[in-house]
Design a protein around this motif. Sequence first.
Motif, PDB file in Angstrom:
ATOM      1  N   ALA A   1       0.831  -1.208   0.000  1.00  0.00           N
ATOM      2  CA  ALA A   1       0.000   0.000   0.000  1.00  0.00           C
ATOM      3  C   ALA A   1       0.864   1.256   0.000  1.00  0.00           C
ATOM      4  O   ALA A   1       0.595   2.220  -0.735  1.00  0.00           O
ATOM      5  CB  ALA A   1      -0.932  -0.010   1.212  1.00  0.00           C
ATOM      6  N   LEU A   2       1.921   1.249   0.811  1.00  0.00           N
ATOM      7  CA  LEU A   2       2.826   2.404   0.835  1.00  0.00           C
ATOM      8  C   LEU A   2       3.540   2.565  -0.504  1.00  0.00           C
ATOM      9  O   LEU A   2       3.724   3.687  -0.996  1.00  0.00           O
ATOM     10  CB  LEU A   2       3.853   2.240   1.961  1.00  0.00           C
ATOM     11  N   PHE A   3       3.943   1.445  -1.087  1.00  0.00           N
ATOM     12  CA  PHE A   3       4.614   1.471  -2.389  1.00  0.00           C
ATOM     13  C   PHE A   3       3.700   2.046  -3.470  1.00  0.00           C
ATOM     14  O   PHE A   3       4.098   2.924  -4.240  1.00  0.00           O
ATOM     15  CB  PHE A   3       5.062   0.045  -2.738  1.00  0.00           C
ATOM     16  N   LEU A   4       2.465   1.578  -3.524  1.00  0.00           N
ATOM     17  CA  LEU A   4       1.528   2.051  -4.549  1.00  0.00           C
ATOM     18  C   LEU A   4       1.160   3.517  -4.339  1.00  0.00           C
ATOM     19  O   LEU A   4       0.998   4.267  -5.301  1.00  0.00           O
ATOM     20  CB  LEU A   4       0.268   1.180  -4.541  1.00  0.00           C
ATOM     21  N   ASN A   5       1.051   3.931  -3.101  1.00  0.00           N
ATOM     22  CA  ASN A   5       0.775   5.344  -2.834  1.00  0.00           C
ATOM     23  C   ASN A   5       1.963   6.217  -3.204  1.00  0.00           C
ATOM     24  O   ASN A   5       1.781   7.355  -3.650  1.00  0.00           O
ATOM     25  CB  ASN A   5       0.399   5.544  -1.367  1.00  0.00           C
ATOM     26  N   ALA A   6       3.167   5.681  -3.035  1.00  0.00           N
ATOM     27  CA  ALA A   6       4.361   6.432  -3.452  1.00  0.00           C
ATOM     28  C   ALA A   6       4.352   6.648  -4.966  1.00  0.00           C
ATOM     29  O   ALA A   6       4.749   7.713  -5.457  1.00  0.00           O
ATOM     30  CB  ALA A   6       5.627   5.697  -3.028  1.00  0.00           C
ATOM     31  N   ILE A   7       3.897   5.664  -5.721  1.00  0.00           N
ATOM     32  CA  ILE A   7       3.768   5.815  -7.173  1.00  0.00           C
ATOM     33  C   ILE A   7       2.658   6.811  -7.501  1.00  0.00           C
ATOM     34  O   ILE A   7       2.827   7.708  -8.330  1.00  0.00           O
ATOM     35  CB  ILE A   7       3.477   4.451  -7.840  1.00  0.00           C
TER      36      ILE A   7
ATOM     37  N   THR B   1       4.882  11.751 -14.519  1.00  0.00           N
ATOM     38  CA  THR B   1       3.512  11.245 -14.625  1.00  0.00           C
ATOM     39  C   THR B   1       3.437  10.145 -15.686  1.00  0.00           C
ATOM     40  O   THR B   1       2.803   9.101 -15.483  1.00  0.00           O
ATOM     41  CB  THR B   1       2.543  12.388 -14.982  1.00  0.00           C
ATOM     42  N   HIS B   2       4.102  10.362 -16.823  1.00  0.00           N
ATOM     43  CA  HIS B   2       4.084   9.390 -17.916  1.00  0.00           C
ATOM     44  C   HIS B   2       4.692   8.063 -17.478  1.00  0.00           C
ATOM     45  O   HIS B   2       4.080   6.988 -17.653  1.00  0.00           O
ATOM     46  CB  HIS B   2       4.856   9.955 -19.108  1.00  0.00           C
ATOM     47  N   TYR B   3       5.865   8.114 -16.878  1.00  0.00           N
ATOM     48  CA  TYR B   3       6.548   6.881 -16.495  1.00  0.00           C
ATOM     49  C   TYR B   3       5.774   6.129 -15.412  1.00  0.00           C
ATOM     50  O   TYR B   3       5.552   4.911 -15.519  1.00  0.00           O
ATOM     51  CB  TYR B   3       7.964   7.174 -15.997  1.00  0.00           C
ATOM     52  N   PHE B   4       5.379   6.834 -14.353  1.00  0.00           N
ATOM     53  CA  PHE B   4       4.735   6.146 -13.230  1.00  0.00           C
ATOM     54  C   PHE B   4       3.332   5.661 -13.583  1.00  0.00           C
ATOM     55  O   PHE B   4       2.866   4.674 -13.012  1.00  0.00           O
ATOM     56  CB  PHE B   4       4.718   7.052 -11.999  1.00  0.00           C
ATOM     57  N   SER B   5       2.661   6.320 -14.517  1.00  0.00           N
ATOM     58  CA  SER B   5       1.377   5.812 -14.992  1.00  0.00           C
ATOM     59  C   SER B   5       1.583   4.486 -15.742  1.00  0.00           C
ATOM     60  O   SER B   5       0.865   3.506 -15.499  1.00  0.00           O
ATOM     61  CB  SER B   5       0.711   6.840 -15.920  1.00  0.00           C
ATOM     62  N   CYS B   6       2.596   4.461 -16.625  1.00  0.00           N
ATOM     63  CA  CYS B   6       2.927   3.208 -17.324  1.00  0.00           C
ATOM     64  C   CYS B   6       3.327   2.124 -16.326  1.00  0.00           C
ATOM     65  O   CYS B   6       2.960   0.946 -16.489  1.00  0.00           O
ATOM     66  CB  CYS B   6       4.062   3.447 -18.314  1.00  0.00           C
ATOM     67  N   CYS B   7       4.058   2.527 -15.321  1.00  0.00           N
ATOM     68  CA  CYS B   7       4.543   1.582 -14.319  1.00  0.00           C
ATOM     69  C   CYS B   7       3.379   0.933 -13.570  1.00  0.00           C
ATOM     70  O   CYS B   7       3.339  -0.295 -13.379  1.00  0.00           O
ATOM     71  CB  CYS B   7       5.459   2.315 -13.340  1.00  0.00           C
ATOM     72  N   LEU B   8       2.399   1.746 -13.163  1.00  0.00           N
ATOM     73  CA  LEU B   8       1.249   1.222 -12.430  1.00  0.00           C
ATOM     74  C   LEU B   8       0.421   0.279 -13.306  1.00  0.00           C
ATOM     75  O   LEU B   8      -0.023  -0.793 -12.861  1.00  0.00           O
ATOM     76  CB  LEU B   8       0.386   2.390 -11.936  1.00  0.00           C
ATOM     77  N   LEU B   9       0.242   0.661 -14.544  1.00  0.00           N
ATOM     78  CA  LEU B   9      -0.519  -0.187 -15.469  1.00  0.00           C
ATOM     79  C   LEU B   9       0.228  -1.491 -15.770  1.00  0.00           C
ATOM     80  O   LEU B   9      -0.378  -2.555 -15.890  1.00  0.00           O
ATOM     81  CB  LEU B   9      -0.798   0.581 -16.762  1.00  0.00           C
ATOM     82  N   TYR B  10       1.552  -1.418 -15.886  1.00  0.00           N
ATOM     83  CA  TYR B  10       2.363  -2.611 -16.138  1.00  0.00           C
ATOM     84  C   TYR B  10       2.259  -3.587 -14.960  1.00  0.00           C
ATOM     85  O   TYR B  10       2.102  -4.798 -15.151  1.00  0.00           O
ATOM     86  CB  TYR B  10       3.817  -2.209 -16.358  1.00  0.00           C
TER      87      TYR B  10
END
Length: 526
Positions: free
Chosen positions: A423-429, A440-449
């Motif tokens: 949860a802390l990791f995902l909130n950090a993203i 924003t571009h990189y971390f959005s791709c990262c979350l979707l990946y």
Amino acid sequence: MTAQQSCNDMYNGIQEKTANLLWEWGKILQSSRNEMEIDQKFNIFVHTNRNGIFKSVEMISEFFRIATQMCVKNVYQLLNKDKAPPRRENYYVMCDSFIKLVSLLIKKNAHSANPAPQLKLLPMILNTIAGRLLQDQEEHGIHFHQLPYHRLIIILFLEMTQEDMAIVNYEVVFEFYQMLRIVRPSAAPGFCYAWLEIVAHRVFMHRVLVATSIRQGAGMMYCTLLILLFEFLHPFLRNTEWAPPVIMLYKGTLKVLLVLVHDFPEFLCDYHYRFCDEIPPNCIQMRNIILSAYPMNMIPPYPLSLNLDVDLIAEMSLPPRTAIHFEAIIPSSKLKKDLDAYLEAQAPVTFLSELRSNIQVVNELGSRYDTKMMNAVVLYVGTKAIAHIRAKGQTPNMTTIAHSAHMDIFQNFAVDFDCEGRALFLNAIANQLRYPNSHTHYFSCCLLYLFAEAVNIKEQITRVLFERFLAERPIPWGILVTLNKLVHDPVYKFWTQEFVVRCKQDIGNVARIIATRHRIYNGQQI
């Protein structure tokens, strides 16, 4: 006559002189018709008393101390009367008169050939007020009144930051900043509401944040003050139930952030990382407000369009505004050395298995991990990943971010950490999903990946995004874009996920909200 009696007589003499001076000065203000006349009478007033109270810095310091006590005592007496004065301004007469005298003493010295006395007198009166405030709070406890101190501080600030004092504005603001740090909410909780009112005052906010473009570090002063407020609120806000005084202070803080989003969005863009470090995970609306800020010269495209291709947005290739140095967000330590070594050579493999123990601080539920270190590692690895991808002449997408040391670390967070750590990791993203920029571009791709590849984290990713989406507006642009992509792109098979099928009605309601709730964006009807 004993030495003690001699000291008492001297003190009583100074006290009587101070009372007479304040009375005489009050009469001068009442009889003056304009500022020019006040200045003329002030010169005569000081000349008449130059061999008395105003003959030395030490005597002026004693005058400041005794006069401050008298002003505070006067307000207490008025407040404790059975019948309050008919107008609130009656509480302020003595305080305003005293501050006018103080400001003229400082400004007349500042306009002379040698402005050095100003640097002595301003911190002198501010330290006097701060010292008296802390002592008064300790003496009176729950019967402490913040009103006189608020009035003394804010009127002195207004007097000292007029247009004719523009040359010394930064120095003046710095002295007030130092004083506000001394009487911060954690040190003077009885003064916290007045403290917030001063920090949120339109003139104070403008003087500090406009000075940012002139003197480096002025914005950092205001950032530090807000962090002091967040630190004070933090232990109260972590609770599930908030007491009425906490709710009032929290709402006041939200109003300050909303003003900043509207009038000074670049300030929030610059310091968002430091703010998110201090805000408890359950304060989603507060975090959303900060992350919704974007530069005034930017108009982000509508984020919920089904035809939006973020890869074609020019700003997605540009780094975000920031006032922090990414290389320094992780303190020099064995962890940083090992992290850099792994990002360079993707070895040793043991680094990934030891990562959890490096971030875990205690084995207590709810505070098991070092949240600030987690935020720092995620942002540091992300910036390194962006630089690595750019160095190869590529842009972040589902292909270029995969199979790298950076993604190995993120996948390790998703797999090896427990529910709290994930949860802390995902909130950090999610804290990096802001206005259009390369982060924003990189971390959005990262979350979707991660959603597409990791089995055990899909539901938590959905929860993090939905929590931020369902909070009160404003909603960060990056959150909306990512959630819209996740829900509508068939690649992620969102609607066939087991947890979605199980809660299909509730999640379907959220999806309908996505389609209807945000039809007005950036003030334009869509």
